[in-house]
Design an enzyme around this catalytic site. Structure first.
Site, PDB file in Angstrom:
ATOM      1  N   GLY A  98     -13.220 -11.787   5.215  1.00  0.00           N
ATOM      2  CA  GLY A  98     -12.814 -11.989   6.609  1.00  0.00           C
ATOM      3  C   GLY A  98     -11.536 -11.239   6.961  1.00  0.00           C
ATOM      4  O   GLY A  98     -10.876 -10.652   6.103  1.00  0.00           O
ATOM      5  N   GLY A 100      -8.287 -10.974   7.060  1.00  0.00           N
ATOM      6  CA  GLY A 100      -7.167 -11.690   6.459  1.00  0.00           C
ATOM      7  C   GLY A 100      -5.831 -11.289   7.065  1.00  0.00           C
ATOM      8  O   GLY A 100      -4.824 -11.981   6.900  1.00  0.00           O
ATOM      9  N   LYS A 120      -3.217  -4.898  12.912  1.00  0.00           N
ATOM     10  CA  LYS A 120      -3.376  -5.081  11.473  1.00  0.00           C
ATOM     11  C   LYS A 120      -2.005  -5.377  10.879  1.00  0.00           C
ATOM     12  O   LYS A 120      -1.080  -4.589  11.038  1.00  0.00           O
ATOM     13  CB  LYS A 120      -3.972  -3.812  10.845  1.00  0.00           C
ATOM     14  N   ASP A 132      -0.670 -12.580   2.346  1.00  0.00           N
ATOM     15  CA  ASP A 132       0.407 -12.972   3.264  1.00  0.00           C
ATOM     16  C   ASP A 132       0.124 -12.549   4.707  1.00  0.00           C
ATOM     17  O   ASP A 132       0.950 -12.775   5.593  1.00  0.00           O
ATOM     18  CB  ASP A 132       1.739 -12.382   2.790  1.00  0.00           C
ATOM     19  N   GLY A 133      -1.002 -11.888   4.921  1.00  0.00           N
ATOM     20  CA  GLY A 133      -1.351 -11.495   6.287  1.00  0.00           C
ATOM     21  C   GLY A 133      -0.586 -10.289   6.798  1.00  0.00           C
ATOM     22  O   GLY A 133      -0.749  -9.881   7.945  1.00  0.00           O
ATOM     23  N   ARG A 183      -4.926  -0.553  16.027  1.00  0.00           N
ATOM     24  CA  ARG A 183      -6.036   0.393  15.900  1.00  0.00           C
ATOM     25  C   ARG A 183      -7.126   0.062  16.904  1.00  0.00           C
ATOM     26  O   ARG A 183      -7.265  -1.089  17.324  1.00  0.00           O
ATOM     27  CB  ARG A 183      -6.542   0.455  14.462  1.00  0.00           C
ATOM     28  N   ARG A 190     -18.508  -4.659  10.420  1.00  0.00           N
ATOM     29  CA  ARG A 190     -18.735  -4.078   9.092  1.00  0.00           C
ATOM     30  C   ARG A 190     -20.076  -4.535   8.522  1.00  0.00           C
ATOM     31  O   ARG A 190     -20.647  -5.522   8.967  1.00  0.00           O
ATOM     32  CB  ARG A 190     -17.658  -4.603   8.122  1.00  0.00           C
ATOM     33  N   ASP A 260     -17.455  -4.553   2.632  1.00  0.00           N
ATOM     34  CA  ASP A 260     -16.645  -5.046   3.751  1.00  0.00           C
ATOM     35  C   ASP A 260     -15.810  -3.931   4.371  1.00  0.00           C
ATOM     36  O   ASP A 260     -15.172  -4.147   5.403  1.00  0.00           O
ATOM     37  CB  ASP A 260     -15.737  -6.207   3.302  1.00  0.00           C
ATOM     38  N   ASP A 270     -10.848   1.246   7.472  1.00  0.00           N
ATOM     39  CA  ASP A 270      -9.976   0.636   6.454  1.00  0.00           C
ATOM     40  C   ASP A 270      -9.420   1.647   5.466  1.00  0.00           C
ATOM     41  O   ASP A 270      -9.906   1.809   4.342  1.00  0.00           O
ATOM     42  CB  ASP A 270     -10.707  -0.495   5.715  1.00  0.00           C
TER      43      ASP A 270
END
Ligand code: AMP
Ligand code: MG
Length: 506
Positions: A98, A100, A120, A132-133, A183, A190, A260, A270
């Site tokens: 997911g 994150g 992001k 930690d995101g 972005r 995905r 993913d 990504d």
């Protein structure tokens, strides 16, 4: 810290009916509304004014409202959302992953159609697991520059609008600082979103809804298809084949081709431990974490096909029949081979002579000519980008010199033998040196985002100087132009670059 209300005058016109919101309402567990975590003392690292202008947002990035919003310190009327996906990582089912650390602000109407806008690194989400995101400035600069470099090369990619930095410390192997990247893409869907629903939704209607949404978002030509899931699967296979041929031709290594990280729209998605080939080695592994070389340059097309199998499995509840699912991805092989042959021909400046000659024989011959060049380049570790760029200047006129490209090879007799075959092939189509050089320079870039170039920008940014990020963005926006960049930008990587390591840690 309090959330500031940003000035949204001139901001993107957010659509009322974003698909994430619609799906979130229909499919429980599909997405979560997640406010960003405030970012202390945000400052601009980079603003992509050219992209903002393309999207009809010229000038908006200059205002304070944009900084607050894109730092994750603003508030929107709705959202933002983090979505759930799953996936196979390094060939192994990894279960639920997911967004994150990515948050979807919404969809904006632009002259290029509706685009999703994502932050992001804006903090933890319900899918962050142990993370930690956050994203660090180092990897965010790499993604910012490479998204735009790929786009300018003509390779489908998510785009990068802006980059915000902060003194907030973030722990990776060492302590670094945080950044938030904005972005944009027609969709960030995905393969893993499909795998997720296949594994978690009891009712295949959920999957069917996602197929329908994907068709609406990115495959309008499939609207009304009798078998939408099979039709979509085949269309994704064909787009992925085209993308792989473009990656291979550009010498691009993605580094983490987990399911993913594969876009359902066939975009490059990504950016992590990616790299461009320097000294040519088909087994080149750009990701330090990938010890087995699963994602080595030469393996990317096969891995994409493996990932398409995972997507086919996910769509099986809708397609019903395993053979039909396999039949839908089978055209990948021929499409990839065809696109790759076209790409090598373009890089060599060869025309498809169609019916004029024995077409099969010519295809075989052209493929063998490209293969032999790659074999020699690998044997002599020739620089991938420089070799093809210099090949543009290959001259066939009597007495002309092939010195510039010949100098790159150690085994000169082997190169001369190849050059004789190449010259004979060019003679078949009465190729004119000057005209061919122009054509080849439009497909063989002069400058690509080599690791050491990104590293130079990262080191200066760590000292508070973001000028190199902006400069590189402008250089990489014109990768084929002879006057783009300095001699160093287009030159061989320095010795210290050999010791640069990039890994999944970002
Ligand atoms: P990646 O290898 O970057 O594609 O990430 C794989 C998964 O890990 C995705 O679900 C990401 O959202 C998640 N992830 C990566 N880094 C972080 C982080 N710092 N915090 C939270 N989740 C992360
Ligand atoms: Mg990812």
């Amino acid at each position: 810290m309090e959330l500031a209300t940003p000035d949204l005058r001139g901001a993107p016109a957010w659509r009322r009916q974003g698909w994430v919101r619609t799906l979130a309402a229909e499919l429980p567990g599909w997405a979560a509304v997640q406010p960003p975590q405030p970012l202390p003392a945000p400052h601009w690292v980079a603003r992509n004014e050219a992209l903002a202008a393309e999207l009809g947002w010229a000038g908006w990035l200059a205002g304070d409202g944009a900084l607050a919003l894109l730092a994750g310190n603003g508030a929107l009327a709705e959202g933002p959302w983090a979505t759930a996906y799953s996936g196979h990582q390094f060939g192994v089912w990894a279960g639920a992953l997911g967004d994150g650390r990515a948050l979807l602000l919404g969809e904006a109407d632009t002259p290029q159609g509706p685009l999703e806008v994502q932050l992001k690194g804006a903090g933890r989400t319900p899918y962050s697991r142990m993370g930690d995101g956050r994203a660090v400035l180092r990897s965010s600069i790499r993604e910012y520059l490479c998204s735009e470099a790929m786009h300018a090369l003509g390779i489908p990619s998510t785009r990068a609008l802006a980059l915000v930095g902060s003194p907030l410390p973030v722990r990776r192997e060492t302590v670094e600082t945080a950044a938030v990247l904005t972005r944009v893409a027609p969709s960030f869907l995905r393969f893993g979103h499909f795998e997720h629903l296949a594994h978690t939704a009891e009712d295949p209607a959920a999957l069917s809804r996602l197929v329908q949404t994907t068709v609406e978002r990115g495959y309008p030509e499939l609207a009304g298809a009798a078998e939408p899931a099979a039709a979509l699967l085949q269309a994704v296979a064909l787009r992925t084949a085209a993308l792989m041929a473009q990656w291979q031709a550009a010498g691009f290594c993605h580094g983490v081709m987990n399911t993913d990280n594969l876009s359902i729209l066939g975009l490059t998605l990504d950016y992590g431990p990616f790299g461009f080939l320097d000294a040519f080695d088909p087994g080149h592994i750009c990701n330090h974490t990938d010890q087995g070389g699963r994602y080595a340059w030469a393996r990317q097309p096969q891995v994409a096909f493996w990932n398409l199998h995972a997507l086919a499995r996910a769509l099986l509840p809708l397609i019903g029949d395993g053979d039909a699912a396999l039949a839908a991805i089978e055209p990948y092989k021929a499409a990839y081979a065809e696109a790759m042959l076209a790409a090598w021909r373009a890089k060599l400046g060869l025309r498809d002579l169609g019916g004029l000659h024995d077409p099969d024989g010519l295809r075989e011959g052209d493929r063998a000519l490209a293969d032999e060049l790659l074999r020699l380049m690998a044997q002599d570790r020739c620089d991938y980008t420089i070799t093809f760029r210099r090949l543009s200047g290959f001259e066939t006129a009597p007495g002309a010199s092939t010195q510039a490209v010949r100098d790159l090879f150690i085994d000169r007799p082997a190169f001369d033998a190849w050059a004789a075959r190449y010259a004979a092939r060019l003679a078949l189509e009465s190729s004119l040196d000057a005209e061919r050089a122009l054509r080849m320079n439009r497909v063989n870039p002069k400058v690509v985002l080599r690791n050491h170039l990104a590293e130079g920008a990262i080191r200066r940014a760590a000292g508070g100087d973001f000028g190199e990020v902006d400069r590189l963005l402008k250089v990489l926006a014109r990768p084929y132009d002879e006057d783009s960049g300095t001699a160093a930008d287009a030159g061989f990587p320095p010795d210290w670059a050999q010791h640069l390591e990039v890994s999944c840690s970002s």
